[in-house]
Design a protein around this motif. Structure first.
Motif, PDB file in Angstrom:
ATOM      1  N   LEU A   1    -119.435 -50.176-118.101  1.00  8.78           N
ATOM      2  CA  LEU A   1    -119.959 -51.953-117.884  1.00  8.78           C
ATOM      3  C   LEU A   1    -121.005 -51.570-117.395  1.00  8.78           C
ATOM      4  O   LEU A   1    -122.384 -52.665-117.796  1.00  8.78           O
ATOM      5  N   VAL A   2    -121.280 -50.482-117.141  1.00 11.56           N
ATOM      6  CA  VAL A   2    -123.308 -50.598-116.278  1.00 11.56           C
ATOM      7  C   VAL A   2    -123.968 -50.289-117.738  1.00 11.56           C
ATOM      8  O   VAL A   2    -124.601 -51.029-117.713  1.00 11.56           O
ATOM      9  N   ALA A   3    -123.835 -49.509-118.779  1.00 11.75           N
ATOM     10  CA  ALA A   3    -124.748 -49.091-119.856  1.00 11.75           C
ATOM     11  C   ALA A   3    -124.969 -50.511-120.762  1.00 11.75           C
ATOM     12  O   ALA A   3    -126.079 -50.651-121.021  1.00 11.75           O
ATOM     13  N   LEU A   4    -123.929 -51.781-120.784  1.00 11.26           N
ATOM     14  CA  LEU A   4    -124.257 -52.495-121.259  1.00 11.26           C
ATOM     15  C   LEU A   4    -124.884 -53.275-120.832  1.00 11.26           C
ATOM     16  O   LEU A   4    -126.378 -53.353-121.543  1.00 11.26           O
ATOM     17  N   GLY A   5    -125.247 -53.578-119.306  1.00  8.06           N
ATOM     18  CA  GLY A   5    -125.894 -54.311-118.927  1.00  8.06           C
ATOM     19  C   GLY A   5    -127.794 -53.632-119.443  1.00  8.06           C
ATOM     20  O   GLY A   5    -128.846 -54.654-118.972  1.00  8.06           O
ATOM     21  N   ALA A   6    -127.446 -52.053-119.226  1.00  8.87           N
ATOM     22  CA  ALA A   6    -129.093 -51.544-118.976  1.00  8.87           C
ATOM     23  C   ALA A   6    -129.704 -51.772-120.652  1.00  8.87           C
ATOM     24  O   ALA A   6    -130.699 -51.686-120.703  1.00  8.87           O
ATOM     25  N   VAL A   7    -128.219 -51.908-121.143  1.00  8.42           N
ATOM     26  CA  VAL A   7    -128.562 -51.992-122.919  1.00  8.42           C
ATOM     27  C   VAL A   7    -129.420 -53.051-123.032  1.00  8.42           C
ATOM     28  O   VAL A   7    -130.640 -53.281-124.129  1.00  8.42           O
ATOM     29  N   LEU A   8    -128.683 -53.878-122.447  1.00  9.13           N
ATOM     30  CA  LEU A   8    -129.316 -55.387-122.608  1.00  9.13           C
ATOM     31  C   LEU A   8    -130.707 -55.683-122.231  1.00  9.13           C
ATOM     32  O   LEU A   8    -131.559 -56.348-122.945  1.00  9.13           O
TER      33      LEU A   8
ATOM     34  N   ALA B   1    -124.027 -56.305-113.054  1.00  7.59           N
ATOM     35  CA  ALA B   1    -123.979 -57.899-113.245  1.00  7.59           C
ATOM     36  C   ALA B   1    -125.132 -58.373-113.081  1.00  7.59           C
ATOM     37  O   ALA B   1    -125.952 -59.415-114.344  1.00  7.59           O
ATOM     38  N   GLY B   2    -126.353 -58.498-112.108  1.00 10.64           N
ATOM     39  CA  GLY B   2    -127.164 -59.138-112.167  1.00 10.64           C
ATOM     40  C   GLY B   2    -128.397 -58.497-113.516  1.00 10.64           C
ATOM     41  O   GLY B   2    -128.482 -59.305-113.871  1.00 10.64           O
ATOM     42  N   VAL B   3    -127.966 -57.401-113.890  1.00  5.56           N
ATOM     43  CA  VAL B   3    -128.884 -57.208-114.834  1.00  5.56           C
ATOM     44  C   VAL B   3    -128.271 -57.327-116.495  1.00  5.56           C
ATOM     45  O   VAL B   3    -128.893 -58.326-116.710  1.00  5.56           O
TER      46      VAL B   3
END
Length: 177
Positions: free
Chosen positions: A33-40, A85-87
């Motif tokens: 989940l953290v990686a998804l936010g960062a990549v987005l 989630a903010g990212v």
């Protein structure tokens, strides 16, 4: 206000998922989940360009229903995990709206506050909160919410966004290991 309501509904659903699912699910899912936010966030410009090209080919902007389905899903993420989630919301806002980063960040803060606040109420109602830790986290969030917007307005947008994305990837790797 619609964004906050949709995020709050998602936050409540995310809290329910966290309270009902085994802890092993949380441990396995969080790094992704953290990686998804960062990549987005890192791919925001490319995603926005792709979305604009797609809208031009179709002769219209994306359906508002897509947005109104995506926002509560991000709220679920926020209520379930919170971090990152903010990212993800920031990346979604940046793709959907062409606003200065400071404006997008302020809208993100309101939405995430709605999701996290709703989830916090659910956790308190279930007695699943370490109040001492929550007070310390709340104090940190307050300080960040007070000073963060000033910092975002002062720093150049692209390097800041890249730094946040890279830090997010580092956090994802750290959590996975």
């Amino acid at each position: 206000m619609v964004l906050c309501a949709e995020m709050a509904i998602g936050g409540l659903a995310g809290a329910a998922l966290l309270l009902l699912a085994p802890a092993s699910v949380f441990t396995a899912v969080v790094p992704w989940l953290v990686a998804l936010g960062a990549v987005l966030l890192l791919a925001r410009d490319r995603i926005r360009s792709w979305a604009e090209r797609r809208a031009l080919r179709r002769g219209r902007a994306s359906s508002p229903w897509t947005w109104h389905l995506m926002v509560p899903v991000i709220g679920v993420y926020g209520g379930y995990f919170g971090a990152g989630a903010g990212v993800i919301l920031l990346a979604a806002i940046a793709v959907r709206h062409v606003e200065p980063f400071a404006v997008s960040n302020a809208v993100k803060n309101l939405g995430i506050g709605a999701a996290n606040g709703t989830a916090a109420i659910a956790y308190l109602a279930r007695g699943q909160v370490d109040v001492r830790a929550a007070v310390l986290l709340g104090a940190g969030a307050f300080v960040g919410g007070w000073f963060g917007p000033a910092v975002v307005r002062w720093l150049p947008e692209r390097p800041l966004r890249m730094a946040i994305g890279i830090a997010g990837l580092g956090l994802a790797v750290s959590l996975a290991v």
